[in-house]
Design a protein around this motif. Structure first.
Motif, mmCIF file in Angstrom:
data_model
loop_
_atom_site.group_PDB
_atom_site.id
_atom_site.type_symbol
_atom_site.label_atom_id
_atom_site.label_comp_id
_atom_site.label_asym_id
_atom_site.label_seq_id
_atom_site.Cartn_x
_atom_site.Cartn_y
_atom_site.Cartn_z
ATOM 1 N N SER A 35 -64.658 10.908 -53.333
ATOM 2 C CA SER A 35 -63.931 11.348 -52.131
ATOM 3 C C SER A 35 -63.306 10.166 -51.410
ATOM 4 O O SER A 35 -62.183 10.267 -50.888
ATOM 5 C CB SER A 35 -64.875 12.107 -51.193
ATOM 6 O OG SER A 35 -65.906 11.257 -50.721
ATOM 7 N N ALA A 36 -64.027 9.035 -51.352
ATOM 8 C CA ALA A 36 -63.469 7.850 -50.705
ATOM 9 C C ALA A 36 -62.286 7.310 -51.496
ATOM 10 O O ALA A 36 -61.293 6.857 -50.914
ATOM 11 C CB ALA A 36 -64.550 6.777 -50.555
ATOM 12 N N LEU A 37 -62.391 7.338 -52.831
ATOM 13 C CA LEU A 37 -61.269 6.880 -53.651
ATOM 14 C C LEU A 37 -60.041 7.752 -53.438
ATOM 15 O O LEU A 37 -58.912 7.256 -53.349
ATOM 16 C CB LEU A 37 -61.669 6.885 -55.126
ATOM 17 C CG LEU A 37 -62.675 5.823 -55.564
ATOM 18 C CD1 LEU A 37 -63.047 6.024 -57.029
ATOM 19 C CD2 LEU A 37 -62.126 4.429 -55.352
ATOM 20 N N ALA A 38 -60.255 9.071 -53.357
ATOM 21 C CA ALA A 38 -59.121 9.969 -53.126
ATOM 22 C C ALA A 38 -58.497 9.710 -51.762
ATOM 23 O O ALA A 38 -57.268 9.675 -51.618
ATOM 24 C CB ALA A 38 -59.583 11.417 -53.240
ATOM 25 N N ALA A 39 -59.348 9.521 -50.747
ATOM 26 C CA ALA A 39 -58.821 9.231 -49.406
ATOM 27 C C ALA A 39 -58.070 7.911 -49.390
ATOM 28 O O ALA A 39 -57.036 7.778 -48.727
ATOM 29 C CB ALA A 39 -59.970 9.209 -48.397
ATOM 30 N N MET A 40 -58.604 6.917 -50.117
ATOM 31 C CA MET A 40 -57.922 5.628 -50.198
ATOM 32 C C MET A 40 -56.540 5.790 -50.814
ATOM 33 O O MET A 40 -55.552 5.217 -50.326
ATOM 34 C CB MET A 40 -58.765 4.654 -51.020
ATOM 35 C CG MET A 40 -58.116 3.298 -51.247
ATOM 36 S SD MET A 40 -57.257 3.172 -52.827
ATOM 37 C CE MET A 40 -58.634 2.849 -53.915
ATOM 38 N N GLY A 41 -56.425 6.571 -51.873
ATOM 39 C CA GLY A 41 -55.128 6.783 -52.508
ATOM 40 C C GLY A 41 -54.129 7.442 -51.575
ATOM 41 O O GLY A 41 -52.956 7.052 -51.515
ATOM 42 N N ARG A 42 -54.602 8.438 -50.812
ATOM 43 C CA ARG A 42 -53.709 9.117 -49.873
ATOM 44 C C ARG A 42 -53.270 8.175 -48.751
ATOM 45 O O ARG A 42 -52.098 8.165 -48.351
ATOM 46 C CB ARG A 42 -54.409 10.348 -49.296
ATOM 47 C CG ARG A 42 -54.660 11.456 -50.297
ATOM 48 C CD ARG A 42 -55.105 12.731 -49.607
ATOM 49 N NE ARG A 42 -56.416 12.594 -48.992
ATOM 50 C CZ ARG A 42 -57.570 12.882 -49.601
ATOM 51 N NH1 ARG A 42 -57.554 13.315 -50.861
ATOM 52 N NH2 ARG A 42 -58.717 12.766 -48.967
ATOM 53 N N LEU A 43 -54.223 7.383 -48.246
ATOM 54 C CA LEU A 43 -53.902 6.478 -47.145
ATOM 55 C C LEU A 43 -52.906 5.410 -47.587
ATOM 56 O O LEU A 43 -51.949 5.096 -46.871
ATOM 57 C CB LEU A 43 -55.186 5.836 -46.626
ATOM 58 C CG LEU A 43 -55.135 5.257 -45.216
ATOM 59 C CD1 LEU A 43 -54.998 6.383 -44.193
ATOM 60 C CD2 LEU A 43 -56.382 4.437 -44.928
ATOM 61 N N ARG A 44 -53.137 4.857 -48.761
ATOM 62 C CA ARG A 44 -52.231 3.815 -49.260
ATOM 63 C C ARG A 44 -50.824 4.379 -49.479
ATOM 64 O O ARG A 44 -49.821 3.742 -49.127
ATOM 65 C CB ARG A 44 -52.771 3.222 -50.554
ATOM 66 C CG ARG A 44 -51.811 2.268 -51.233
ATOM 67 C CD ARG A 44 -52.403 1.638 -52.471
ATOM 68 N NE ARG A 44 -51.368 0.950 -53.218
ATOM 69 C CZ ARG A 44 -50.738 1.441 -54.269
ATOM 70 N NH1 ARG A 44 -51.057 2.642 -54.735
ATOM 71 N NH2 ARG A 44 -49.789 0.757 -54.875
ATOM 72 N N ALA A 45 -50.729 5.577 -50.058
ATOM 73 C CA ALA A 45 -49.412 6.177 -50.292
ATOM 74 C C ALA A 45 -48.704 6.451 -48.969
ATOM 75 O O ALA A 45 -47.481 6.241 -48.847
ATOM 76 C CB ALA A 45 -49.571 7.474 -51.083
ATOM 77 N N SER A 46 -49.453 6.900 -47.973
ATOM 78 C CA SER A 46 -48.842 7.170 -46.667
ATOM 79 C C SER A 46 -48.353 5.887 -46.017
ATOM 80 O O SER A 46 -47.262 5.848 -45.433
ATOM 81 C CB SER A 46 -49.854 7.872 -45.752
ATOM 82 O OG SER A 46 -50.292 9.091 -46.336
ATOM 83 N N LEU A 47 -49.167 4.828 -46.116
ATOM 84 C CA LEU A 47 -48.754 3.566 -45.516
ATOM 85 C C LEU A 47 -47.479 3.038 -46.171
ATOM 86 O O LEU A 47 -46.608 2.492 -45.490
ATOM 87 C CB LEU A 47 -49.868 2.539 -45.624
ATOM 88 C CG LEU A 47 -49.595 1.203 -44.921
ATOM 89 C CD1 LEU A 47 -50.852 0.698 -44.217
ATOM 90 C CD2 LEU A 47 -49.100 0.142 -45.884
ATOM 91 N N ARG A 48 -47.348 3.210 -47.472
ATOM 92 C CA ARG A 48 -46.123 2.765 -48.143
ATOM 93 C C ARG A 48 -44.900 3.495 -47.576
ATOM 94 O O ARG A 48 -43.839 2.900 -47.361
ATOM 95 C CB ARG A 48 -46.224 2.999 -49.650
ATOM 96 C CG ARG A 48 -47.227 2.103 -50.337
ATOM 97 C CD ARG A 48 -47.351 2.459 -51.815
ATOM 98 N NE ARG A 48 -46.157 2.104 -52.559
ATOM 99 C CZ ARG A 48 -45.976 0.951 -53.173
ATOM 100 N NH1 ARG A 48 -46.909 0.010 -53.137
ATOM 101 N NH2 ARG A 48 -44.865 0.700 -53.840
ATOM 102 N N ALA A 49 -45.061 4.793 -47.350
ATOM 103 C CA ALA A 49 -43.931 5.563 -46.815
ATOM 104 C C ALA A 49 -43.582 5.093 -45.399
ATOM 105 O O ALA A 49 -42.401 4.892 -45.062
ATOM 106 C CB ALA A 49 -44.277 7.046 -46.808
ATOM 107 N N TYR A 50 -44.584 4.894 -44.552
ATOM 108 C CA TYR A 50 -44.320 4.442 -43.186
ATOM 109 C C TYR A 50 -43.738 3.027 -43.175
ATOM 110 O O TYR A 50 -42.901 2.684 -42.335
ATOM 111 C CB TYR A 50 -45.600 4.479 -42.363
ATOM 112 C CG TYR A 50 -46.172 5.875 -42.192
ATOM 113 C CD1 TYR A 50 -45.348 6.973 -42.053
ATOM 114 C CD2 TYR A 50 -47.551 6.086 -42.179
ATOM 115 C CE1 TYR A 50 -45.859 8.249 -41.897
ATOM 116 C CE2 TYR A 50 -48.084 7.351 -42.013
ATOM 117 C CZ TYR A 50 -47.229 8.436 -41.885
ATOM 118 O OH TYR A 50 -47.744 9.701 -41.733
#
Length: 467
Positions: free
Chosen positions: A289-304
């Motif tokens: 679950s932490a790995l999945a959250a990390m992937g989502r957070l990193r992808a969002s930060l790239r977009a921002y």
């Protein structure tokens, strides 16, 4: 001599006849001749059982304390050698499902000795007969131990096997399968004797009991090792496959995944007009679950970062809002830096994250950043950004808190250790950000130390050297 009377128990005379409504107890069988002297032998036998149980308890306790397959195999070899009376041996770990990992370790044997033994055709070795199921057995039966009491007198012994035995100086062997019905076949243990010998029946029994326990323990460690490998693979796939090449800056990253698969991450992405976005962060929790959250957070930060990377505060504010709305039960730390390599200018902001470190010939110092809460812990996050200008040849080191926590020191001492490690980077290595990161890792987490082998925390280092 008077006839001995039965002893009294709890003040009751055993010679009193039982009441009529109670069935008479069966007559005791007559004592064989000499049983009056057998009490000492019985006590010796009971003492032997107690000694054996104590020994097995001690050996299994030592085995339970091992936390890796390699350590457990070495411990099993050592304990088994004590049980069968040998001083050398080898363990071949080879799970029958073919999914690995495969390993061979030795006791009292050098790496070259193990290589020499492996030149013997596998089908004629005792461990090969066990692992490949070459001995005929009833269907569904587990492999049996293989004893060769005297290699010199074995008429059918393979010539290469005889040659290797003579070269390494062993004259007998005893092989035990690492197999149970629940765990399946995991490997084989082989102990080598300097002279013709084989374990006695009592030794075989004890090492067999120990081997069954060891197999179950190794099976548990195997599950952990495979899960760790899978988590590490997933984590690596979620992180950048390669770092971008941007004029004016050299990049290097190092990542170590903990056993439970934490959510530490890093990123570097090229932005318009030759600028560069650098980020490190950590998500609370561990596992998938932490790995999945990390992937989502990193992808969002790239977009921002692409939309408003020139303003790191805005990037982290958007990330805070996203985390609060989509994952209200989770928190995260993050640091985002907007860099203009040609101008050697960096603007950065951090959310509950550790401060970067500048490493150069003239200075080694932490960047003064404002204190701020992690993402997801405030109704609205905002902290001022910090601007800095690295000198030519200086390296900016971004890292996650796991690097400090793995030391086991209080945070103030851990920060001091990191500063000392960065200040001690050899001048010849400072031109390469990868060498800088490696030196810091080797100094903070020396190979073989408890800090280096600790699996509780992820470690991330992102180094950027400005030309």
């Amino acid at each position: 001599m008077s006839t001995p009377r039965a002893p009294k128990v709890a003040g009751i005379d055993s010679t009193v006849p039982p009441p009529p409504h109670t069935a008479a107890p069966p007559a005791a069988p007559p004592l064989p001749s000499g049983d009056l002297r057998s009490g000492g032998a019985l006590q010796d036998r009971l003492a032997g059982w107690v000694s054996d149980l104590s020994l097995l308890h001690e050996l299994t306790e030592s085995l339970i304390r091992t936390g890796s397959l390699d350590d457990a195999l070495h411990e099993v070899l050592r304990a088994g050698a004590a049980l069968v009376g040998a001083r050398r041996g080898m363990a071949v770990f080879e799970p029958s499902d073919g999914l690995g990992p495969v390993s061979t370790v030795g006791l009292g044997l050098a790496h070259s000795d193990l290589g020499t033994i492996e030149t013997v055709p596998r089908s004629v070795t005792s461990y090969g007969r066990i692992l490949d199921g070459l001995d005929p057995l009833p269907e569904g039966s587990l492999p049996r131990p293989v004893a060769i009491p005297d290699l010199r007198s074995e008429e059918d012994l393979d010539p290469r096997h005889r040659e290797v035995a003579a070269r390494l100086g062993y004259a007998a062997s005893y092989a035990l399968p690492l197999a149970t019905r629940q765990a399946g076949r995991l490997g084989a243990l082989v102990w080598l004797y300097d002279e013709p010998a084989e374990p006695a029946e009592r030794q075989r029994h004890l090492v067999g009991l120990y081997g069954r326990f060891a197999t179950e323990h190794l099976a548990r460690l195997l599950d952990v090792e495979r899960a760790r490998t899978q988590l590490s693979t997933v984590a690596e796939e979620l992180l950048p496959r390669r770092l971008p090449r941007v004029p004016g800056v050299q990049l290097a990253a190092r990542h170590r995944t903990g056993a439970r698969g934490g959510g530490d991450w890093y990123d570097a992405l090229p932005l318009p007009e030759g600028s560069l976005g650098l980020a490190v962060g950590s998500v609370s929790g561990s596992g998938p679950s932490a790995l999945a959250a990390m992937g989502r957070l990193r992808a969002s930060l790239r977009a921002y970062a692409v939309m408003e990377g020139e303003d790191p505060v805005a990037v982290l504010s958007d990330l805070e809002l996203l985390l609060r709305l989509t994952e209200p039960a989770r928190s995260a730390t993050a640091l985002f830096a907007y860099a203009e390599p040609q101008a050697r200018r960096i603007v950065l902001a951090g959310a509950g994250h550790t401060p970067p470190l500048i490493i150069g010939d003239q200075r080694t110092e932490y960047v003064e950043t404002s204190l701020s809460a992690p993402l997801g812990m405030l109704a609205c996050w905002e902290a001022p950004s910090v601007e800095l200008s690295p000198a030519p040849g200086e390296t900016v080191l971004l890292y996650t808190e796991g690097l400090l926590r793995r030391t086991g020191d209080p945070m103030d001492r851990a920060f001091a250790r990191l500063h000392a490690a960065a200040a001690g980077v050899p001048k010849a290595a400072r031109a390469d950000p990868g060498a800088v990161a490696d030196h810091v890792l080797r100094t903070i987490l020396p190979e073989g130390s408890a800090a280096a082998t600790s699996d509780g925390e992820d470690v991330v280092i992102l180094a950027a050297r400005f030309d």
